[in-house]
Design a protein around this motif. Sequence first.
Motif, PDB file in Angstrom:
ATOM      1  N   CYS A  31       0.538  10.514   4.957  1.00  0.00           N
ATOM      2  CA  CYS A  31       0.526  11.955   4.643  1.00  0.00           C
ATOM      3  C   CYS A  31       0.652  12.184   3.140  1.00  0.00           C
ATOM      4  N   ILE A  32       1.510  11.414   2.503  1.00  0.00           N
ATOM      5  CA  ILE A  32       1.694  11.560   1.053  1.00  0.00           C
ATOM      6  C   ILE A  32       0.406  11.213   0.325  1.00  0.00           C
ATOM      7  N   ILE A  33      -0.205  10.100   0.708  1.00  0.00           N
ATOM      8  CA  ILE A  33      -1.447   9.661   0.065  1.00  0.00           C
ATOM      9  C   ILE A  33      -2.532  10.717   0.244  1.00  0.00           C
ATOM     10  N   ARG A  34      -2.648  11.240   1.454  1.00  0.00           N
ATOM     11  CA  ARG A  34      -3.681  12.251   1.707  1.00  0.00           C
ATOM     12  C   ARG A  34      -3.388  13.561   0.988  1.00  0.00           C
ATOM     13  N   SER A  35      -2.111  13.883   0.801  1.00  0.00           N
ATOM     14  CA  SER A  35      -1.776  15.111   0.075  1.00  0.00           C
ATOM     15  C   SER A  35      -2.157  15.004  -1.397  1.00  0.00           C
ATOM     16  N   LEU A  36      -2.382  13.785  -1.861  1.00  0.00           N
ATOM     17  CA  LEU A  36      -2.796  13.560  -3.242  1.00  0.00           C
ATOM     18  C   LEU A  36      -4.318  13.543  -3.398  1.00  0.00           C
ATOM     19  N   GLY A  37      -5.030  13.891  -2.322  1.00  0.00           N
ATOM     20  CA  GLY A  37      -6.485  13.973  -2.398  1.00  0.00           C
ATOM     21  C   GLY A  37      -7.188  12.669  -2.106  1.00  0.00           C
ATOM     22  N   CYS A  38      -6.483  11.688  -1.596  1.00  0.00           N
ATOM     23  CA  CYS A  38      -7.072  10.409  -1.220  1.00  0.00           C
ATOM     24  C   CYS A  38      -7.139  10.350   0.298  1.00  0.00           C
ATOM     25  N   PHE A  39      -8.232   9.845   0.809  1.00  0.00           N
ATOM     26  CA  PHE A  39      -8.398   9.846   2.253  1.00  0.00           C
ATOM     27  C   PHE A  39      -8.746   8.470   2.793  1.00  0.00           C
ATOM     28  N   PRO A  40      -7.780   7.542   2.697  1.00  0.00           N
ATOM     29  CA  PRO A  40      -8.014   6.216   3.278  1.00  0.00           C
ATOM     30  C   PRO A  40      -7.873   6.266   4.797  1.00  0.00           C
ATOM     31  N   ASN A  41      -8.521   5.314   5.461  1.00  0.00           N
ATOM     32  CA  ASN A  41      -8.306   5.209   6.903  1.00  0.00           C
ATOM     33  C   ASN A  41      -6.976   4.484   7.136  1.00  0.00           C
ATOM     34  N   GLU A  42      -6.573   4.352   8.375  1.00  0.00           N
ATOM     35  CA  GLU A  42      -5.257   3.755   8.664  1.00  0.00           C
ATOM     36  C   GLU A  42      -5.165   2.298   8.211  1.00  0.00           C
ATOM     37  N   THR A  43      -6.250   1.553   8.315  1.00  0.00           N
ATOM     38  CA  THR A  43      -6.247   0.162   7.847  1.00  0.00           C
ATOM     39  C   THR A  43      -6.005   0.111   6.343  1.00  0.00           C
ATOM     40  N   GLU A  44      -6.648   1.006   5.609  1.00  0.00           N
ATOM     41  CA  GLU A  44      -6.462   1.053   4.162  1.00  0.00           C
ATOM     42  C   GLU A  44      -5.050   1.483   3.801  1.00  0.00           C
ATOM     43  N   VAL A  45      -4.451   2.379   4.578  1.00  0.00           N
ATOM     44  CA  VAL A  45      -3.055   2.773   4.346  1.00  0.00           C
ATOM     45  C   VAL A  45      -2.160   1.552   4.522  1.00  0.00           C
ATOM     46  N   GLN A  46      -2.410   0.773   5.566  1.00  0.00           N
ATOM     47  CA  GLN A  46      -1.603  -0.427   5.800  1.00  0.00           C
ATOM     48  C   GLN A  46      -1.777  -1.447   4.673  1.00  0.00           C
ATOM     49  N   GLU A  47      -2.982  -1.546   4.129  1.00  0.00           N
ATOM     50  CA  GLU A  47      -3.226  -2.439   2.997  1.00  0.00           C
ATOM     51  C   GLU A  47      -2.447  -1.976   1.765  1.00  0.00           C
ATOM     52  N   LEU A  48      -2.400  -0.661   1.561  1.00  0.00           N
ATOM     53  CA  LEU A  48      -1.614  -0.129   0.446  1.00  0.00           C
ATOM     54  C   LEU A  48      -0.134  -0.420   0.640  1.00  0.00           C
ATOM     55  N   LEU A  49       0.338  -0.260   1.856  1.00  0.00           N
ATOM     56  CA  LEU A  49       1.741  -0.543   2.145  1.00  0.00           C
ATOM     57  C   LEU A  49       2.065  -2.008   1.877  1.00  0.00           C
ATOM     58  N   ALA A  50       1.106  -2.883   2.154  1.00  0.00           N
ATOM     59  CA  ALA A  50       1.321  -4.304   1.900  1.00  0.00           C
ATOM     60  C   ALA A  50       1.447  -4.578   0.400  1.00  0.00           C
ATOM     61  N   GLN A  51       0.814  -3.756  -0.422  1.00  0.00           N
ATOM     62  CA  GLN A  51       0.895  -3.915  -1.870  1.00  0.00           C
ATOM     63  C   GLN A  51       2.235  -3.449  -2.425  1.00  0.00           C
ATOM     64  N   VAL A  52       2.868  -2.540  -1.711  1.00  0.00           N
ATOM     65  CA  VAL A  52       4.159  -2.034  -2.158  1.00  0.00           C
ATOM     66  C   VAL A  52       5.204  -3.112  -1.882  1.00  0.00           C
TER      67      VAL A  52
END
Length: 116
Positions: A31-52
């Motif tokens: 939700c935070i990522i999408r509120s910033l105007g980025c629209f990744p799919n759920e797999t991409e969100v999980q990839e971002l989480l892995a980077q954190v």
Amino acid sequence: IVAEIEKKITEAFEVFDRESNKTVDVREIGCIIRSLGCFPNETEVQELLAQVNMEVEEPGGFIHLEQFLPVMTKVLLERRFWPIPEDVILHAFEALDENKCGYIIKDDLVKHLTEE
């Protein structure tokens, strides 16, 4: 420009920081990522989480702003996830506007989003 981006990310993060302790539930990150105007799919969100660099052992874990900020700053600087094109959104709206009246009644939208 980096300072402006970091401020925008921090403000979006704080909306979901219910305890005001610079952490959010890991399930809120999409939700935070999408509120910033980025629209990744759920797999991409999980990839971002892995980077954190987070220490989350379970789905109910929390992410700290200081861990999220550099990853999301890089995403925004690289313009990694483009917004959904306007014509795609318009087409989706028109598909839901069955009566072609130019608006969608709240009850109909809720029905479409929850049942169909």
